[in-house]
Enzyme design. Structure first.
Site, PDB file in Angstrom:
ATOM      1  N   GLU A 471       0.801  -1.238   0.000  1.00 49.27           N
ATOM      2  CA  GLU A 471       0.000   0.000   0.000  1.00 49.27           C
ATOM      3  C   GLU A 471       0.828   1.279   0.000  1.00 49.27           C
ATOM      4  O   GLU A 471       0.330   2.342   0.382  1.00 49.27           O
ATOM      5  CB  GLU A 471      -0.984  -0.005   1.182  1.00 49.27           C
ATOM      6  CG  GLU A 471      -2.004  -1.124   1.110  1.00 49.27           C
ATOM      7  CD  GLU A 471      -3.017  -1.103   2.255  1.00 49.27           C
ATOM      8  OE1 GLU A 471      -2.867  -0.263   3.169  1.00 49.27           O
ATOM      9  OE2 GLU A 471      -3.952  -1.921   2.239  1.00 49.27           O
ATOM     10  N   GLU A 565      -6.785  -8.183  -0.789  1.00 49.58           N
ATOM     11  CA  GLU A 565      -7.166  -7.862   0.589  1.00 49.58           C
ATOM     12  C   GLU A 565      -8.629  -7.475   0.640  1.00 49.58           C
ATOM     13  O   GLU A 565      -9.087  -6.654  -0.162  1.00 49.58           O
ATOM     14  CB  GLU A 565      -6.348  -6.695   1.157  1.00 49.58           C
ATOM     15  CG  GLU A 565      -5.035  -7.052   1.793  1.00 49.58           C
ATOM     16  CD  GLU A 565      -4.482  -5.893   2.644  1.00 49.58           C
ATOM     17  OE1 GLU A 565      -5.307  -5.149   3.243  1.00 49.58           O
ATOM     18  OE2 GLU A 565      -3.263  -5.729   2.688  1.00 49.58           O
TER      19      GLU A 565
END
Length: 759
Positions: A471, A565
């Site tokens: 991320e 995710e």
């Protein structure tokens, strides 16, 4: 003539005997164990017993200086531990070891993190990267008799803060769970500073093996033997064995390498390499293995075939002038598989690219989860714990684990178990949710880290993907230009080239989530990422969390190529929470439950989603009310993740989707607290994991409701096997049952079977 012949034979025999007598094998002397002591620099903790491998909090706990770190608010109470400097020391005796004509090095497999290492008072080395292996020459500082080693640790929190303060501009790392520290300025597990599912202890310690290595002076030490197996051409696999030697002489050195795989009756002739110059020298010994070998069985992921492994042995002999030599034999287990990450144009000119793994020519639908550190103190994680967690993944039909980039590179045993169980590993480099500095020292440390970890892990058949970070791409894109440049220099300018120098047999993914690369032209030196919204469902992978909407609303679910995710929280079981709390804590809004909940508004989100499905618990007995709440949060979590996972499985053949992977967040827990896990700290399955056994089943019947309509899919992982069966659809409204639909499922991945109005 006979006498001359006998004399010649005797002469040759004596030469052989002389050469053989000078052949040695490096000796490794372990310094592990309970002979260590530890003290702090301020003097109020003095020489208490310490265990290696270990970490300071565990040593203090074992000596009674602190309570169990996980109990109630002890993570707050023990902040002082991470703010102090600690000195580990022990004695060792070399009287029984000949060190004449030897090089003597200290080998440190894992030092956490910033430390000076002294032998008999002489500093022989310094460490500043938890993820790196270190060698230090200690010969000139030691004696043939008693010796003392000291490892002086600086506070990682204070060190990282000072590094950040000294840096010429601010480089942020979101998430603050520790009063001091800038986690992005130290190469240490980022989650040691706390995360939205875990505590902040910022420990220090000798967390992996430490030993003394004796080897032939003026020759060298074999440091790495790495067999990388991949498809060389359509007719051959190749076992390309990387051999690295730390040469300690300027004289020419010969490296002889012999490789064999006995069970395949493969033995290559000794390959010989000449190297010269001190320092690290690496060579490759290649052996071709025909794909049509009669005894060759391929390695497959769980659910697609047997994960066959073969014993591999390499014998390395290094010598000079046909005289002194050093012999090393290395054993591994290797698997043969053809790995592809397929990114191709889509049918009918649809925008975007596919994103899926193809193993041995078979498209694999990924079913798996994300892995976080199994404990805040890694030395508490034993092989039994690892095996239970990974076996639990297999029991729920999972075929991939994503090793998340904010923790640690897992132990050798973890990857060996994944090899044996057929669990593919998406392996991230250890960078997460932050921007990072790009000064020379930092990038140099990262280069060494990548080199070591890739060499350590790349012989494992289970490792199918390297990924740059977790991320971070999106953070850089929404930052000033200098941070985008920092990002590029760290990942495309440092991590990626360091990786490719060691392993070209696996794909590299720049970040998770990411859109991948727009241009990769190695001949021109062009590497250009496909910059843009990181959650673009047309490319690569996405992360998706929604805590506000009804979690079963299919209109809110994206249609990505790969969902790496997604998740929703629950409490661990009452039994697990009870072990770290008192009866006064047993309420969703108690001080302890709010303290354990690191996700903003997490407890409120749990309660609101629960109320969409159930009446809130109202038992007058406080203990029973809290126990009921815990149970219902697990029911809701299972409902939420089942709905989203089945959605992704249903749309793998549909346009504007072609989804080929799901990795829910997360498999395991680091401590006893509210989290996204399907297995609690301690190993107990949550209801989510029981649900995963069903929603990850190879053959899945998947109904869902949209407005007043009910739709039923049947999903199969097997693209070859046909099923001839009958699907019984029962629409139940208390007393109404209708619908029996005979069907035949042919060679399909996912097929819409029933669409009707709810009566």
């Amino acid at each position: 003539y006979i006498m001359k012949t006998l004399a010649l034979i005797l002469y040759l025999f004596l030469i052989y005997q002389t050469s053989y007598a000078q052949q040695t094998t490096p000796i490794e002397i372990s310094l592990n164990g309970n002979q260590w002591t530890v003290r702090n620099s301020v003097g109020n903790v003095t020489n208490i017993p310490a265990m290696v491998p270990g970490q300071i909090h565990l040593d203090l706990y074992n000596d009674g200086k602190i309570d169990e770190p996980y109990y109630r608010f002890n993570d707050q109470e023990q902040v002082w531990v991470g703010l102090q400097n600690w000195i580990y020391s022990r004695s060792f005796d070399m009287s029984n070891h000949s060190i004449d004509y030897k090089s003597v090095w200290l080998k440190c497999d894992g030092i956490d993190t910033v430390a000076n290492i002294s032998i008999n008072g002489d500093v022989v080395g310094r460490t500043d990267n938890q993820h790196q292996r270190y060698f230090f020459d200690m010969f000139n500082s030691m004696t043939k008799g008693p010796n003392t080693i000291e490892i002086s640790f600086e506070s990682a929190a204070v060190y990282s803060s000072q590094r950040a303060s000294d840096y010429p501009y601010s480089v942020s790392a979101p998430g603050v769970y520790y009063p001091v520290g800038n986690r992005n300025f130290i190469r240490k597990a980022q989650s040691d500073f706390g995360w939205d599912w875990g505590p902040a202890f910022v420990p220090v310690g000798i967390w992996k093996d430490i030993s003394i290595v004796l080897f032939e002076a003026n020759l060298g030490l074999v440091t790495d033997v790495v067999p990388q197996v991949y498809l060389h051409d359509k007719n051959n696999f190749i076992i390309s064995t990387l051999i690295c030697v730390q040469v300690t002489t300027e004289d020419p050195v010969t490296i002889d390498a012999s490789v064999k795989v006995d069970s395949l009756k493969l033995i290559n002739s000794t390959q010989q390499f000449k190297v010269q110059g001190m320092g690290e020298k690496c060579v490759r010994a290649d052996m071709l293995v025909p794909t049509n070998s009669s005894n060759l069985e391929l390695w497959y992921p769980n659910g697609y075939g047997k994960p066959t492994l073969y014993p591999y042995e390499a014998t390395i002999n290094i010598y000079k002038n046909n005289a002194s030599s050093s012999l090393v034999t290395i054993e591994r287990k290797i698997g043969f598989r053809h790995l592809e990450l397929v990114q191709e144009p889509l049918p009918d000119g649809e925008k975007g690219l596919s994103f899926y793994f193809r193993i041995n020519g078979i498209p694999v639908f990924v079913k798996g989860s994300n892995w976080i550190p199994a404990d805040a103190f890694e030395s508490r994680v034993d092989n039994q714990t690892l095996h239970w967690l990974l076996q639990s993944a297999v029991a729920s039909h999972q075929n991939m684990i994503r090793v998340w980039g904010g923790g640690i590179y897992q132990s050798d045993e973890f990857y060996s178990m994944c090899d044996q169980l057929g669990i593919m590993v998406w392996q991230e480099f250890m960078f997460a949710v932050a921007l990072y500095p790009r000064d020379t020292d930092f990038l140099s440390s990262v280069t060494n880290e990548v080199k070591h970890q890739v060499r350590r892990l790349s012989y494992h058949a289970s490792v199918v993907l390297w990924s740059g970070n977790n991320e971070n791409q999106d953070i850089a894109l929404h930052s000033d230009t200098q941070y985008i440049l920092d990002y590029f220099l760290l990942y495309d300018g440092t991590v990626r080239p360091a990786l490719l120098a060691e392993d070209k047999s696996r794909p590299y993914w720049p970040s998770s989530p990411s859109n991948g690369y727009l241009v990769v032209d190695e001949s021109r030196g062009l590497v250009i990422q496909r910059w843009g919204e990181s959650q673009d469902v047309r490319y690569g992978d996405v992360h998706r969390y929604d805590y506000n909407d009804l979690c079963t609303d299919v209109t809110k679910f994206p249609r990505p190529r790969f969902a790496s995710e997604f998740g929703f929280q629950s409490y661990p079981s009452f039994e697990t929470m009870r072990s770290v709390s008192t009866s006064g804590d047993w309420d969703n809004n108690s001080t302890l439950m709010n303290h354990r909940q690191h996700h903003p508004d997490g407890n409120d989100q749990l309660a609101k989603q629960l109320e969409r499905f159930f009446h809130p618990p109202d038992n007058l007995n406080k203990t029973k009310r809290f126990s009921d709440l815990i149970y219902l949060t697990q029911v809701v979590q299972a409902i939420c993740i089942q709905a989203e996972t089945e959605h992704y499985r249903r749309i793998k053949n549909e346009s504007n989707a072609y989804t080929m992977g799901t990795l829910y967040w997360q498999l395991n827990d680091i401590w006893q607290a509210q989290s996204w896990s399907s297995i609690e700290y301690g190993g107990r399955w949550k209801l989510l994991h029981n649900a995963a056994v069903k929603f990850y089943a190879p053959l899945l019947v998947s109904p869902f409701q949209l407005n007043d309509n009910v739709t039923v899919y049947i999903v199969s992982d097997d693209s070859i096997k046909s099923y001839n069966t009958v699907l019984d659809i029962a629409l139940i409204q208390w007393n109404d049952v209708s619908g029996f639909v005979p069907i035949i499922i042919a060679t399909v991945y996912s097929e819409l079977l029933y669409f009707g109005t709810q009566q």
